[in-house]
Design an enzyme around this catalytic site. Structure first.
Site, PDB file in Angstrom:
ATOM      1  N   THR A  79      -8.267   5.834   2.121  1.00  0.00           N
ATOM      2  CA  THR A  79      -8.562   7.204   1.721  1.00  0.00           C
ATOM      3  C   THR A  79      -9.701   7.270   0.720  1.00  0.00           C
ATOM      4  OG1 THR A  79      -7.545   9.257   0.997  1.00  0.00           O
ATOM      5  CG2 THR A  79      -6.975   7.289  -0.235  1.00  0.00           C
ATOM      6  N   SER A 132      -0.550   6.417   2.008  1.00  0.00           N
ATOM      7  CA  SER A 132       0.110   7.564   2.631  1.00  0.00           C
ATOM      8  C   SER A 132       0.335   7.246   4.106  1.00  0.00           C
ATOM      9  CB  SER A 132      -0.704   8.846   2.474  1.00  0.00           C
ATOM     10  OG  SER A 132      -1.925   8.769   3.163  1.00  0.00           O
ATOM     11  N   VAL A 160      -2.614   5.811   8.713  1.00  0.00           N
ATOM     12  CA  VAL A 160      -2.317   4.976   7.545  1.00  0.00           C
ATOM     13  C   VAL A 160      -3.518   5.039   6.613  1.00  0.00           C
ATOM     14  CG1 VAL A 160      -1.811   2.641   6.722  1.00  0.00           C
ATOM     15  CG2 VAL A 160      -0.850   3.451   8.904  1.00  0.00           C
ATOM     16  N   GLU A 161      -3.289   5.477   5.386  1.00  0.00           N
ATOM     17  CA  GLU A 161      -4.368   5.606   4.404  1.00  0.00           C
ATOM     18  C   GLU A 161      -3.993   4.849   3.132  1.00  0.00           C
ATOM     19  OE1 GLU A 161      -7.299   7.201   4.470  1.00  0.00           O
ATOM     20  OE2 GLU A 161      -7.208   8.653   6.130  1.00  0.00           O
ATOM     21  N   THR A 162      -4.541   3.645   2.969  1.00  0.00           N
ATOM     22  CA  THR A 162      -4.361   2.973   1.686  1.00  0.00           C
ATOM     23  C   THR A 162      -5.288   3.630   0.663  1.00  0.00           C
ATOM     24  OG1 THR A 162      -5.984   1.285   2.334  1.00  0.00           O
ATOM     25  CG2 THR A 162      -3.647   0.767   2.674  1.00  0.00           C
TER      26      THR A 162
END
Length: 591
Positions: free
Chosen positions: A210, A220, A296-298
């Site tokens: 992100t 998230s 998938v957002e690290t």
């Protein structure tokens, strides 16, 4: 200094932890792993690793090319399974669930590539998700945006901690692939859709990093169908999201179920707003195919060793979830496909909105100040990562259908003039259609005429967008041999409506494919229009009264000579009846 210290600390930890699992000399380790997750390799490493995994596990891994980029690079995927199903045909024949994990759609956000290879090796060694590959096929695309990956540099992501060098967000043709799922302009997306059509993955996982502010949560996890799509799949999608988040929490992460971006840019006090992605994005597109999608957002301000570890944990969790629930989910998507066959005549939500219902949440952030900037003239947010702080902020996360449209009973008719390119676009998405074999001089159809049009003021993703208002109305029109009939009664009915309804946010019309139909091309000279207007006013007292009333009530009309003359031109036999007529028709008939 803080960044360097954190990177070195995590590098030491990661190197120590990985030393026992995989010797540095192993051909199946990545440059990233051998560097303590400080660096990431170039694309030649992907080519090499793909071949090395197949060589090391010839019965469990197949490395194959599924496309070529505009710059001529191979797009590679690895099919991994212990079921014996290493081709799409074998997977379908055996009924094996397929999990597609994709890294590097934005090639600067490259965690997924290195985490995927790590998770893959550990799964093959039964050190992670033991037995999971006995019950599924993992289809791993290490890098989707290959040309962007090779636009390598140290400064490509200034708002991200590591790796030392990384790729670029967009493709060599400057497409953002995560805006391209419906229009499919990019050759890379066309190749991906062909891969998806062939393998029909149960779930599609899109691995990102992100952008945004500094805060404590590290990832998230967003899943669809949850907010939209088939009702039964929404229940399963919510369970998938909950289970993966629980696995991550058990491993020390603090996952969130919404995209962690402030409601008002750069203002932590504004809180967060969840939303339903439109189909230009992966998580908006795959629910229209009745399949699961996960974004998938690290968090970009976590260092690279941390982000790779968390992404690896997510992939391992997904492998375990598919192994446990894959057969059940396969049955659910088959039932959803069957329900899609009966979509005709029912209400379909073309868009979703977030309501203004708000709740207050405690969100782990950092102490910050907002100061006037002498540079920008605006407010400047400054975070202090040495001082954790709990923010009490609003969250809006109630998402409801917005624009609803009743689906046609039969389907859509695409006229001969548009049949070639529309047919090619439908084929890219695996949508079924047939060619109409005989002329119909007077078919009862529904047509859509725009009462209002708004073109985009600037190019977006190489296109000029168009938004229209109007309604469908019944009329009789000729349908020529060679036109296309696109039935609503098919598994991808939701995607059919997404692409062909004129008011959809990501339909073909919205992306500018039909702009010509909404451009006026034929005109009457003003001096002729003046004569025509006088003839009409003299012949029709009711029209004269209507004109006077409009002059009195519509100030803009009153002041515009062009609009006043057009009032009469529209009522003349020379007016182009196709102007603002959407070329695609709807029908209750089933051809």
């Amino acid at each position: 200094m803080i960044r360097s210290a954190i990177l070195l600390a995590f590098a030491a930890t990661a190197t120590s932890a990985m030393a026992a699992a995989a010797p540095a000399a192993s051909p199946l380790t990545t440059i990233s792993e051998r560097s303590g997750f400080l660096n990431t390799g170039r694309y030649d490493e992907v080519i090499s690793l793909c071949a090395q995994f197949q060589k090391a596990y010839p019965k469990q891994v197949r490395c194959f090319e599924f496309g070529r980029t505009p710059e001529g690079r191979p797009m590679l995927a690895l099919a991994v399974s212990r079921t014996g199903a290493l081709t799409a045909e074998q997977a379908k024949k055996k009924g094996v669930p397929v999990l597609l994990v994709q890294g590097g759609i934005h090639a600067g956000e490259i965690d997924g590539k290195d985490a995927g290879f790590l998770a893959l090796r550990e799964a093959l060694e039964n050190k992670a998700a033991p037995g999971a590959l006995d019950k599924q096929v993992l289809l791993f695309v290490p890098v989707f945006n290959v040309d962007g990956h090779e636009r390598f540099g140290k400064n490509n992501r200034p708002n991200q901690r590591g790796p030392v060098e990384m790729g670029w967000r967009t493709t060599a043709q400057n497409y953002n692939l995560n805006r391209d799922y419906v229009k499919a302009d990019a050759p890379e997306m066309q190749a991906m859709l062909a891969l998806v059509n062939a393998w029909d993955p149960l779930a599609y996982v899109d691995l990102h990093v992100t952008d945004g502010a500094k805060f404590q949560p590290d990832i998230s996890i967003q899943v669809e169908p949850v907010h939209g799509g088939d009702e039964a799949l929404k229940v399963a999608g919510a369970a998938l999201q909950t289970n993966v988040m629980a696995d991550l929490k058990a491993q020390g992460s603090d996952p969130r179920q919404f995209y962690i971006s402030f409601a008002k840019e750069d203002d932590p006090a504004s809180g967060f707003v969840d939303s339903m992605s439109t189909p230009r994005f992966s998580t908006g597109y795959f629910p229209m195919r009745n399949r699961f999608a996960m974004l998938v957002e690290t968090h970009s301000w976590k260092d690279y060793p941390t982000r790779v570890r968390i992404t690896r944990n997510t992939i391992v969790s997904l492998l375990s979830q598919v192994a446990q629930h894959g057969k059940e989910w396969q049955k659910l998507v088959q039932e959803a496909d069957a329900r899609a066959l009966t979509l005709g005549g029912s209400d379909f939500p073309l868009s979703y909105r977030t309501t203004f219902n708000t709740k207050t949440i405690e969100f782990p952030g950092y102490e910050y100040t907002r100061e006037h900037s002498e540079i920008s003239g605006g407010l400047w947010t400054r975070y202090d990562e040495t001082k954790p702080q709990i923010w009490t902020v609003p969250l809006r996360d109630e998402i409801v259908p917005d624009l609803r449209v009743k689906a046609p009973l039969g389907g859509y008719i695409v006229p001969v003039a548009e049949a070639g390119w529309v047919g090619a676009k439908l084929k890219q998405h695996g949508i079924s259609f047939k060619v109409i074999a005989a002329d119909q001089m007077s078919a009862e159809v529904e047509t859509f005429r725009a009462s209002k049009t708004k073109f985009g003021v600037q190019s977006f993703e190489g296109r000029q967008s168009l938004a229209v208002e109007g309604d469908w109305a019944r009329e009789r029109r000729a349908v020529a041999k060679g036109a296309l009939f696109v039935p609503i009664a098919q598994p991808k009915a939701r995607l059919v409506m997404t692409m062909l309804e004129p008011r959809g946010a990501d339909g073909l019309l919205a992306w500018g494919e039909f702009n010509n139909a909404f451009e006026r091309k034929e005109y009457m000279e003003d001096y002729v229009a003046e004569e025509v207007a006088r003839e009409q006013l003299e012949a029709n007292p009711a029209l004269r009264e209507e004109f006077r009333k409009k002059l009195d009530t519509d100030a803009e009309f009153n002041k515009s000579p062009q609009k006043r003359l057009e009032f009469f031109a529209k009522r003349h036999a020379s007016w182009d009846e196709r102007f603002n007529l959407y070329p695609v028709m709807r029908t209750a008939q089933k051809y």
